[in-house]
Scaffold this motif. Structure first.
Motif, PDB file in Angstrom:
ATOM      1  N   ALA A 294       0.384 -29.149 -23.268  1.00  0.00           N
ATOM      2  CA  ALA A 294       1.121 -28.905 -22.020  1.00  0.00           C
ATOM      3  C   ALA A 294       1.055 -27.424 -21.659  1.00  0.00           C
ATOM      4  O   ALA A 294       1.280 -26.558 -22.506  1.00  0.00           O
ATOM      5  CB  ALA A 294       2.570 -29.337 -22.194  1.00  0.00           C
TER       6      ALA A 294
ATOM      7  N   GLY B 151      -5.873 -32.806 -15.971  1.00  0.00           N
ATOM      8  CA  GLY B 151      -4.778 -33.440 -16.696  1.00  0.00           C
ATOM      9  C   GLY B 151      -3.799 -34.093 -15.751  1.00  0.00           C
ATOM     10  O   GLY B 151      -4.085 -34.260 -14.563  1.00  0.00           O
TER      11      GLY B 151
ATOM     12  N   VAL C  95      -0.444 -31.660 -18.455  1.00  0.00           N
ATOM     13  CA  VAL C  95      -0.748 -32.089 -19.824  1.00  0.00           C
ATOM     14  C   VAL C  95      -2.219 -32.500 -19.841  1.00  0.00           C
ATOM     15  O   VAL C  95      -2.622 -33.413 -19.115  1.00  0.00           O
ATOM     16  CB  VAL C  95       0.155 -33.273 -20.241  1.00  0.00           C
ATOM     17  CG1 VAL C  95      -0.144 -33.687 -21.681  1.00  0.00           C
ATOM     18  CG2 VAL C  95       1.626 -32.905 -20.074  1.00  0.00           C
ATOM     19  N   ASP C  96      -3.024 -31.795 -20.644  1.00  0.00           N
ATOM     20  CA  ASP C  96      -4.467 -32.068 -20.621  1.00  0.00           C
ATOM     21  C   ASP C  96      -4.830 -33.267 -21.484  1.00  0.00           C
ATOM     22  O   ASP C  96      -3.955 -33.912 -22.090  1.00  0.00           O
ATOM     23  CB  ASP C  96      -5.273 -30.807 -20.982  1.00  0.00           C
ATOM     24  CG  ASP C  96      -5.151 -30.442 -22.457  1.00  0.00           C
ATOM     25  OD1 ASP C  96      -4.691 -31.278 -23.247  1.00  0.00           O
ATOM     26  OD2 ASP C  96      -5.527 -29.300 -22.807  1.00  0.00           O
ATOM     27  N   GLU C  97      -6.141 -33.562 -21.560  1.00  0.00           N
ATOM     28  CA  GLU C  97      -6.567 -34.785 -22.259  1.00  0.00           C
ATOM     29  C   GLU C  97      -6.242 -34.745 -23.753  1.00  0.00           C
ATOM     30  O   GLU C  97      -6.135 -35.768 -24.405  1.00  0.00           O
ATOM     31  CB  GLU C  97      -8.061 -35.027 -22.021  1.00  0.00           C
ATOM     32  CG  GLU C  97      -8.272 -35.621 -20.634  1.00  0.00           C
ATOM     33  CD  GLU C  97      -9.623 -35.306 -20.019  1.00  0.00           C
ATOM     34  OE1 GLU C  97     -10.342 -34.423 -20.540  1.00  0.00           O
ATOM     35  OE2 GLU C  97      -9.956 -35.949 -19.004  1.00  0.00           O
ATOM     36  N   GLU C  98      -6.068 -33.524 -24.307  1.00  0.00           N
ATOM     37  CA  GLU C  98      -5.687 -33.411 -25.738  1.00  0.00           C
ATOM     38  C   GLU C  98      -4.167 -33.434 -25.927  1.00  0.00           C
ATOM     39  O   GLU C  98      -3.675 -33.255 -27.037  1.00  0.00           O
ATOM     40  CB  GLU C  98      -6.218 -32.105 -26.349  1.00  0.00           C
ATOM     41  CG  GLU C  98      -7.650 -32.189 -26.868  1.00  0.00           C
ATOM     42  CD  GLU C  98      -8.639 -31.870 -25.765  1.00  0.00           C
ATOM     43  OE1 GLU C  98      -8.475 -30.815 -25.126  1.00  0.00           O
ATOM     44  OE2 GLU C  98      -9.539 -32.698 -25.525  1.00  0.00           O
ATOM     45  N   GLY C  99      -3.426 -33.573 -24.836  1.00  0.00           N
ATOM     46  CA  GLY C  99      -1.962 -33.614 -24.944  1.00  0.00           C
ATOM     47  C   GLY C  99      -1.319 -32.237 -24.942  1.00  0.00           C
ATOM     48  O   GLY C  99      -0.121 -32.113 -25.208  1.00  0.00           O
TER      49      GLY C  99
ATOM     50  N   GLN D 277      11.045 -35.261 -25.154  1.00  0.00           N
ATOM     51  CA  GLN D 277      10.294 -34.011 -25.399  1.00  0.00           C
ATOM     52  C   GLN D 277      10.930 -32.793 -24.734  1.00  0.00           C
ATOM     53  O   GLN D 277      10.462 -31.670 -24.930  1.00  0.00           O
ATOM     54  CB  GLN D 277       8.849 -34.166 -24.893  1.00  0.00           C
ATOM     55  CG  GLN D 277       7.999 -35.077 -25.770  1.00  0.00           C
ATOM     56  CD  GLN D 277       6.623 -35.295 -25.160  1.00  0.00           C
ATOM     57  OE1 GLN D 277       6.400 -36.225 -24.405  1.00  0.00           O
ATOM     58  NE2 GLN D 277       5.675 -34.413 -25.478  1.00  0.00           N
TER      59      GLN D 277
ATOM     60  N   ASP E  30       5.193 -41.553 -17.945  1.00  0.00           N
ATOM     61  CA  ASP E  30       4.402 -41.632 -19.193  1.00  0.00           C
ATOM     62  C   ASP E  30       3.766 -40.274 -19.534  1.00  0.00           C
ATOM     63  O   ASP E  30       3.209 -40.118 -20.613  1.00  0.00           O
ATOM     64  CB  ASP E  30       3.228 -42.611 -19.069  1.00  0.00           C
ATOM     65  CG  ASP E  30       3.580 -43.857 -18.325  1.00  0.00           C
ATOM     66  OD1 ASP E  30       4.720 -44.300 -18.496  1.00  0.00           O
ATOM     67  OD2 ASP E  30       2.726 -44.370 -17.576  1.00  0.00           O
ATOM     68  N   VAL E  31       3.799 -39.322 -18.605  1.00  0.00           N
ATOM     69  CA  VAL E  31       3.106 -38.044 -18.861  1.00  0.00           C
ATOM     70  C   VAL E  31       3.807 -37.272 -19.983  1.00  0.00           C
ATOM     71  O   VAL E  31       3.145 -36.748 -20.893  1.00  0.00           O
ATOM     72  CB  VAL E  31       3.043 -37.190 -17.572  1.00  0.00           C
ATOM     73  CG1 VAL E  31       2.332 -35.873 -17.831  1.00  0.00           C
ATOM     74  CG2 VAL E  31       2.359 -37.955 -16.459  1.00  0.00           C
ATOM     75  N   LEU E  32       5.129 -37.217 -19.924  1.00  0.00           N
ATOM     76  CA  LEU E  32       5.933 -36.572 -20.969  1.00  0.00           C
ATOM     77  C   LEU E  32       7.193 -37.407 -21.161  1.00  0.00           C
ATOM     78  O   LEU E  32       7.811 -37.818 -20.168  1.00  0.00           O
ATOM     79  CB  LEU E  32       6.366 -35.163 -20.528  1.00  0.00           C
ATOM     80  CG  LEU E  32       5.345 -34.041 -20.551  1.00  0.00           C
ATOM     81  CD1 LEU E  32       5.930 -32.812 -19.863  1.00  0.00           C
ATOM     82  CD2 LEU E  32       4.941 -33.686 -21.976  1.00  0.00           C
TER      83      LEU E  32
END
Ligand code: GLY
Length: 422
Positions: A280, A190, A274-278, A241, A235-237
């Motif tokens: 965290a 991620g 943060v993995d590929e499914e979003g 958030q 762009d990661v988070l």
């Protein structure tokens, strides 16, 4: 107020720079500081882990507020010693600083608190750890349990690499007592972001999100470092958030610490993947601000840092709301040849003089030569060049344009900060 900053790196130069802007600060000191902090504060020649000497100096000089930069003095109990002397300090106690100083303590707290974190096992014995790694397969992450100056984590892409890392810690004692225990952690694919907060014991005030670039070379290649550059926002988070992350991460951890009679006052840093499914998950905690993330966070901060930290030490953060500039920030670290291994010190640095709006040159591994005037390199990470801009690309453009004017023998930097899919 008379304020003391403990530390002498790029993060501490940025903290001093930000505090200097506060009308509340009448006198500012930095121990031990560097040639950059010397332009804004009075440097005090006491090492960061000399806890007793720092406390005596702070009493004698009637310091109203002390802000601690690095983890080593906190792990050594600086906040406890200051409290014993009746001194006001922003930084966690030794017990609370275990969140960074012991990876296994942090894992146990996260697991009890229900904070999402990769699965992990603790080992003290090489053969048992080796068997576990062989069963799990690679990639896998090997972490020295204690503080290891940012060098104690190996992301092993093969079982052989993982076993070599276990051997370094448990048999060769490369990290001394810090590596006598290892945490073997599930590898998560991620992107990483740095989420930090200011905590007064009960209230959590999250900062905007940043992202650092840990590998030495472009394309995210080469060895892990303490960080070769950073951006904020990322762009990661999204910055929006952070309230949700505070509720999911920081509050449950504080509650778990309370249940152990540990109160947390200070900065708290969650390294989040943060993995590929979003989804965290927290990879690690640090009991301080990030470096070089601080060099992009503080230029974005509109609020008066002294007012905020003073309120935090008084347990009054609930009355504070942070405000942020609309601009983005970026920074690039200039390192010495050989970093993160051995480096040659004493290289004269040119191009430090000019100042421009919204562009900042923060000193880290610098010192003055014997002539008392020439700034020379001393250490691996020498300078951080940071800038604000209407967009991230504009900030990056300004930082890269400024660093072109700086030169020292063996100077290295990444040319792709802000880019890439890592
Ligand atoms: N940049 C990573 C850290 O401060 O731990």
């Amino acid at each position: 107020m008379k304020v003391l900053v403990v530390g002498g790196g790029g993060r501490e130069h940025a903290i001093v720079w930000k505090l200097r802007q506060s009308p509340k600060v009448t006198e500012l000191f930095c121990a031990p500081g560097n040639p950059g902090t010397a332009q804004l504060a009075t440097n005090v020649d006491i090492g960061v882990t000399n806890t007793g000497a720092l406390a005596v100096w702070a009493v004698q000089n009637k310091i109203d507020l002390t802000v601690v930069g690095p983890e080593a003095p906190l792990a050594a109990g600086l906040a406890d010693v200051f409290a014993q002397h009746g001194l006001r300090i922003f930084g966690p106690s030794q017990a609370a600083a275990q969140l960074e100083a012991s990876k296994s303590f942090a894992k146990e707290v996260m697991q009890k608190a229900g904070v999402p974190t990769p699965r992990a096992e603790l080992f003290e014995e090489f053969e048992a750890a080796k068997r576990y790694v062989e069963e799990q397969g690679a990639p896998v992450v090997i972490k020295a349990d204690g503080l290891a100056a940012g060098k104690g984590v190996t992301v092993a892409m093969t079982v052989d690499e993982a076993i070599a890392a276990l051997k370094e810690c448990l048999l060769d004692e490369r990290f001394g007592s810090s590596g006598k225990k290892v945490v073997v952690e599930e590898f998560i694919k991620g992107r990483e972001a740095s989420v930090m907060a200011i905590i007064d014991g009960t209230t959590v005030l999250p900062l905007v999100v940043s992202q650092d670039y840990k590998r030495l070379n472009d394309g995210d290649q080469g060895p892990n470092t303490g960080g070769m550059g950073a951006i904020s926002p990322t762009d990661v988070l999204a910055d929006e958030q952070v309230e949700g992350l505070a509720a999911e991460i920081f509050i449950p951890v504080l509650k778990e610490l309370w249940s152990r009679d540990i109160r947390y006052v200070g900065f708290l840093y969650a390294g989040v993947i943060v993995d590929e499914e979003g989804v965290a998950r927290v990879l690690e905690f640090n009991c301080r601000l990030g470096d070089p993330e601080t060099q992009v966070l503080l230029p974005r901060l509109q609020s008066d840092l002294c007012e905020v930290l003073d309120a935090a030490v008084s347990g009054k953060l609930s009355s504070i709301e942070l405000s942020w500039k609309s601009e983005a920030a970026a920074c690039v670290v200039l390192s010495s040849r050989g970093y993160p291994g051995e480096v040659d010190d004493g290289k004269p640095i040119t191009g430090l003089e000019s100042t421009e709006n919204d562009v900042f040159v923060f000193h880290a591994g610098t010192t003055l030569a014997e002539d008392g005037q020439t700034v020379v390199s001393k250490g691996g990470r020498v300078l951080t060049v940071a800038a604000l801009g209407e967009t991230r690309n504009r900030a990056l453009g300004k930082a890269y344009a400024r660093l072109e004017k700086i030169s020292f023998d063996g100077m290295h930097c990444r040319r792709d900060i802000g880019g890439g899919a890592w």
